[in-house]
Scaffold this motif. Sequence first.
Motif, PDB file in Angstrom:
ATOM      1  N   LEU A   1       5.928   3.259   0.724  1.00 50.92           N
ATOM      2  CA  LEU A   1       4.738   2.417   0.877  1.00 50.92           C
ATOM      3  C   LEU A   1       3.788   2.572  -0.312  1.00 50.92           C
ATOM      4  CD1 LEU A   1       3.905   2.825   4.690  1.00 50.92           C
ATOM      5  CD2 LEU A   1       4.646   0.750   3.536  1.00 50.92           C
ATOM      6  N   VAL A   2       3.613   3.821  -0.758  1.00 53.11           N
ATOM      7  CA  VAL A   2       2.743   4.072  -1.922  1.00 53.11           C
ATOM      8  C   VAL A   2       3.317   3.369  -3.153  1.00 53.11           C
ATOM      9  CG1 VAL A   2       1.834   5.859  -3.475  1.00 53.11           C
ATOM     10  CG2 VAL A   2       1.815   6.238  -1.013  1.00 53.11           C
ATOM     11  N   LEU A   3       4.634   3.487  -3.336  1.00 58.38           N
ATOM     12  CA  LEU A   3       5.273   2.862  -4.509  1.00 58.38           C
ATOM     13  C   LEU A   3       5.145   1.337  -4.457  1.00 58.38           C
ATOM     14  CD1 LEU A   3       8.461   5.063  -5.054  1.00 58.38           C
ATOM     15  CD2 LEU A   3       6.399   4.981  -6.454  1.00 58.38           C
ATOM     16  N   VAL A   4       5.305   0.769  -3.261  1.00 61.46           N
ATOM     17  CA  VAL A   4       5.148  -0.691  -3.103  1.00 61.46           C
ATOM     18  C   VAL A   4       3.711  -1.096  -3.446  1.00 61.46           C
ATOM     19  CG1 VAL A   4       5.090  -2.562  -1.393  1.00 61.46           C
ATOM     20  CG2 VAL A   4       7.025  -0.998  -1.441  1.00 61.46           C
ATOM     21  N   SER A   5       2.727  -0.315  -2.956  1.00 62.77           N
ATOM     22  CA  SER A   5       1.314  -0.603  -3.250  1.00 62.77           C
ATOM     23  C   SER A   5       1.035  -0.543  -4.749  1.00 62.77           C
ATOM     24  CB  SER A   5       0.399   0.388  -2.531  1.00 62.77           C
ATOM     25  OG  SER A   5       0.708   0.439  -1.185  1.00 62.77           O
ATOM     26  N   VAL A   6       1.619   0.469  -5.408  1.00 64.61           N
ATOM     27  CA  VAL A   6       1.437   0.602  -6.864  1.00 64.61           C
ATOM     28  C   VAL A   6       2.057  -0.597  -7.580  1.00 64.61           C
ATOM     29  CG1 VAL A   6       2.112   1.988  -8.892  1.00 64.61           C
ATOM     30  CG2 VAL A   6       1.222   3.114  -6.863  1.00 64.61           C
ATOM     31  N   GLY A   7       3.228  -1.014  -7.093  1.00 62.46           N
ATOM     32  CA  GLY A   7       3.906  -2.184  -7.665  1.00 62.46           C
ATOM     33  C   GLY A   7       3.053  -3.436  -7.541  1.00 62.46           C
ATOM     34  N   LEU A   8       2.458  -3.624  -6.350  1.00 66.72           N
ATOM     35  CA  LEU A   8       1.575  -4.778  -6.121  1.00 66.72           C
ATOM     36  C   LEU A   8       0.354  -4.721  -7.025  1.00 66.72           C
ATOM     37  CD1 LEU A   8       1.690  -5.063  -2.222  1.00 66.72           C
ATOM     38  CD2 LEU A   8       2.611  -6.704  -3.856  1.00 66.72           C
ATOM     39  N   TRP A   9      -0.203  -3.513  -7.178  1.00 67.48           N
ATOM     40  CA  TRP A   9      -1.385  -3.320  -8.035  1.00 67.48           C
ATOM     41  C   TRP A   9      -1.063  -3.686  -9.486  1.00 67.48           C
ATOM     42  CZ3 TRP A   9      -2.400   1.884 -10.675  1.00 67.48           C
ATOM     43  CH2 TRP A   9      -3.546   1.831 -11.425  1.00 67.48           C
ATOM     44  N   ILE A  10       0.109  -3.213  -9.963  1.00 64.92           N
ATOM     45  CA  ILE A  10       0.505  -3.483 -11.346  1.00 64.92           C
ATOM     46  C   ILE A  10       0.756  -4.991 -11.546  1.00 64.92           C
ATOM     47  CG2 ILE A  10       2.327  -3.102 -13.089  1.00 64.92           C
ATOM     48  CD1 ILE A  10       2.602  -0.252 -11.903  1.00 64.92           C
ATOM     49  N   SER A  11       1.468  -5.605 -10.569  1.00 66.73           N
ATOM     50  CA  SER A  11       1.811  -7.031 -10.738  1.00 66.73           C
ATOM     51  C   SER A  11       0.587  -7.948 -10.594  1.00 66.73           C
ATOM     52  CB  SER A  11       2.884  -7.421  -9.729  1.00 66.73           C
ATOM     53  OG  SER A  11       2.388  -7.244  -8.425  1.00 66.73           O
ATOM     54  N   SER A  12      -0.417  -7.509  -9.803  1.00 66.24           N
ATOM     55  CA  SER A  12      -1.576  -8.380  -9.593  1.00 66.24           C
ATOM     56  C   SER A  12      -2.654  -8.232 -10.661  1.00 66.24           C
ATOM     57  CB  SER A  12      -2.182  -8.114  -8.208  1.00 66.24           C
ATOM     58  OG  SER A  12      -2.699  -6.805  -8.176  1.00 66.24           O
ATOM     59  N   SER A  13      -2.638  -7.102 -11.392  1.00 68.32           N
ATOM     60  CA  SER A  13      -3.701  -6.899 -12.395  1.00 68.32           C
ATOM     61  C   SER A  13      -3.427  -7.750 -13.636  1.00 68.32           C
ATOM     62  CB  SER A  13      -3.832  -5.415 -12.754  1.00 68.32           C
ATOM     63  OG  SER A  13      -2.634  -4.963 -13.296  1.00 68.32           O
ATOM     64  N   SER A  14      -4.397  -8.578 -13.960  1.00 67.11           N
ATOM     65  CA  SER A  14      -4.230  -9.475 -15.114  1.00 67.11           C
ATOM     66  C   SER A  14      -4.700  -8.826 -16.414  1.00 67.11           C
ATOM     67  CB  SER A  14      -5.004 -10.780 -14.876  1.00 67.11           C
ATOM     68  OG  SER A  14      -6.307 -10.475 -14.452  1.00 67.11           O
ATOM     69  N   GLU A  15      -5.652  -7.885 -16.283  1.00 68.18           N
ATOM     70  CA  GLU A  15      -6.182  -7.218 -17.483  1.00 68.18           C
ATOM     71  C   GLU A  15      -5.237  -6.103 -17.947  1.00 68.18           C
ATOM     72  OE1 GLU A  15     -10.090  -5.760 -16.574  1.00 68.18           O
ATOM     73  OE2 GLU A  15     -10.627  -7.638 -15.603  1.00 68.18           O
ATOM     74  N   ALA A  16      -5.418  -5.727 -19.221  1.00 65.19           N
ATOM     75  CA  ALA A  16      -4.629  -4.613 -19.747  1.00 65.19           C
ATOM     76  C   ALA A  16      -5.123  -3.310 -19.124  1.00 65.19           C
ATOM     77  CB  ALA A  16      -4.793  -4.555 -21.259  1.00 65.19           C
ATOM     78  N   PHE A  17      -4.211  -2.339 -18.957  1.00 69.10           N
ATOM     79  CA  PHE A  17      -4.586  -1.071 -18.321  1.00 69.10           C
ATOM     80  C   PHE A  17      -5.510  -0.238 -19.205  1.00 69.10           C
ATOM     81  CE2 PHE A  17      -1.336  -0.043 -14.785  1.00 69.10           C
ATOM     82  CZ  PHE A  17      -1.611  -1.261 -14.198  1.00 69.10           C
ATOM     83  N   LYS A  18      -6.559   0.326 -18.570  1.00 63.51           N
ATOM     84  CA  LYS A  18      -7.460   1.230 -19.292  1.00 63.51           C
ATOM     85  C   LYS A  18      -6.877   2.643 -19.198  1.00 63.51           C
ATOM     86  CE  LYS A  18     -10.991  -0.330 -16.818  1.00 63.51           C
ATOM     87  NZ  LYS A  18     -12.313  -0.312 -16.199  1.00 63.51           N
ATOM     88  N   THR A  19      -7.479   3.557 -19.956  1.00 65.51           N
ATOM     89  CA  THR A  19      -6.993   4.951 -19.943  1.00 65.51           C
ATOM     90  C   THR A  19      -7.054   5.530 -18.528  1.00 65.51           C
ATOM     91  OG1 THR A  19      -8.125   5.084 -22.050  1.00 65.51           O
ATOM     92  CG2 THR A  19      -7.209   7.127 -21.219  1.00 65.51           C
ATOM     93  N   PHE A  20      -8.149   5.216 -17.814  1.00 67.21           N
ATOM     94  CA  PHE A  20      -8.307   5.736 -16.453  1.00 67.21           C
ATOM     95  C   PHE A  20      -7.181   5.241 -15.540  1.00 67.21           C
ATOM     96  CE2 PHE A  20      -9.909   5.283 -12.098  1.00 67.21           C
ATOM     97  CZ  PHE A  20     -10.211   6.604 -11.816  1.00 67.21           C
ATOM     98  N   ASP A  21      -6.806   3.948 -15.685  1.00 69.69           N
ATOM     99  CA  ASP A  21      -5.734   3.374 -14.850  1.00 69.69           C
ATOM    100  C   ASP A  21      -4.403   4.071 -15.125  1.00 69.69           C
ATOM    101  OD1 ASP A  21      -7.535   1.554 -13.809  1.00 69.69           O
ATOM    102  OD2 ASP A  21      -7.132   0.081 -15.383  1.00 69.69           O
ATOM    103  N   VAL A  22      -4.147   4.305 -16.407  1.00 70.40           N
ATOM    104  CA  VAL A  22      -2.891   4.966 -16.787  1.00 70.40           C
ATOM    105  C   VAL A  22      -2.853   6.383 -16.211  1.00 70.40           C
ATOM    106  CG1 VAL A  22      -1.485   5.782 -18.728  1.00 70.40           C
ATOM    107  CG2 VAL A  22      -2.641   3.577 -18.881  1.00 70.40           C
ATOM    108  N   LEU A  23      -4.004   7.077 -16.310  1.00 70.86           N
ATOM    109  CA  LEU A  23      -4.122   8.441 -15.778  1.00 70.86           C
ATOM    110  C   LEU A  23      -3.891   8.452 -14.261  1.00 70.86           C
ATOM    111  CD1 LEU A  23      -4.881  10.861 -17.614  1.00 70.86           C
ATOM    112  CD2 LEU A  23      -7.068  10.915 -16.416  1.00 70.86           C
ATOM    113  N   SER A  24      -4.488   7.467 -13.581  1.00 70.85           N
ATOM    114  CA  SER A  24      -4.313   7.355 -12.118  1.00 70.85           C
ATOM    115  C   SER A  24      -2.847   7.135 -11.772  1.00 70.85           C
ATOM    116  CB  SER A  24      -5.121   6.179 -11.564  1.00 70.85           C
ATOM    117  OG  SER A  24      -6.454   6.319 -11.893  1.00 70.85           O
ATOM    118  N   LEU A  25      -2.206   6.263 -12.556  1.00 71.35           N
ATOM    119  CA  LEU A  25      -0.793   5.959 -12.326  1.00 71.35           C
ATOM    120  C   LEU A  25       0.075   7.202 -12.482  1.00 71.35           C
ATOM    121  CD1 LEU A  25       0.595   3.254 -11.667  1.00 71.35           C
ATOM    122  CD2 LEU A  25       1.258   3.125 -14.065  1.00 71.35           C
TER     123      LEU A  25
END
Lengths: 132, 63
Positions: free
Chosen positions: A13-37
């Motif tokens: 479920l967590v992996l699916v949520s992460v997948g949805l988050w990645i596919s829905s985000s239109s902006e480029a990932f910030k350092t914080f997002d990469v760190l969270s990932l």
Amino acid sequence: MKRAIIVFIVAALVLVSVGLWISSSSEAFKTFDVLSLVVIILVVGFALYIGFRRLTSAKRGEPAEDEMSKKVLLRTAAWSYYVSLYLWVAILFIKDRVTLDTEELIGAGILGMALSWVICWLILNFRGVRNE
Amino acid sequence: MNNRIKEFRARFKLTQDELAKKVNVRRETIVFLEKNKYNPSLKLAHDIAVVFSSKIEEIFIFD
């Protein structure tokens, strides 16, 4: 066995949520997002490791949990609770000094708690639990 | 607290896996016990003593 399956379902479920988050985000990932990932992947990887450990124990006919593993869990909870208290104090202290918004800070706090739990478990699991 | 589990295990020709199954714990627990990284509960110490047909104080040495 039942708990191992629950661990796998939660990890999926967590992996699916992460997948949805990645596919829905239109902006480029910030350092914080990469760190969270990275932290999310680390925690999910750890959960999968625990799940596989439980499965192999069940296959070998051993109990999934015994007195030592329960003691390790108990002490891990105690240690990570202390670490989390200091973590939230640190977050409160830095909240006015960083550019992150409230949601990101809360996210960082929750991920930090998960990470501290994993680190405490690893230390206790390899160091052992003695009655000092 | 030290213990002589390894010595007793060798005497009774038991593997760590076999001993773990007899006392209903994970093999890792036996590994940690033998390395003196874990102090067992009174119940586990008793169960181990029963497997080796010995007294607890013969297997576990209190400093």
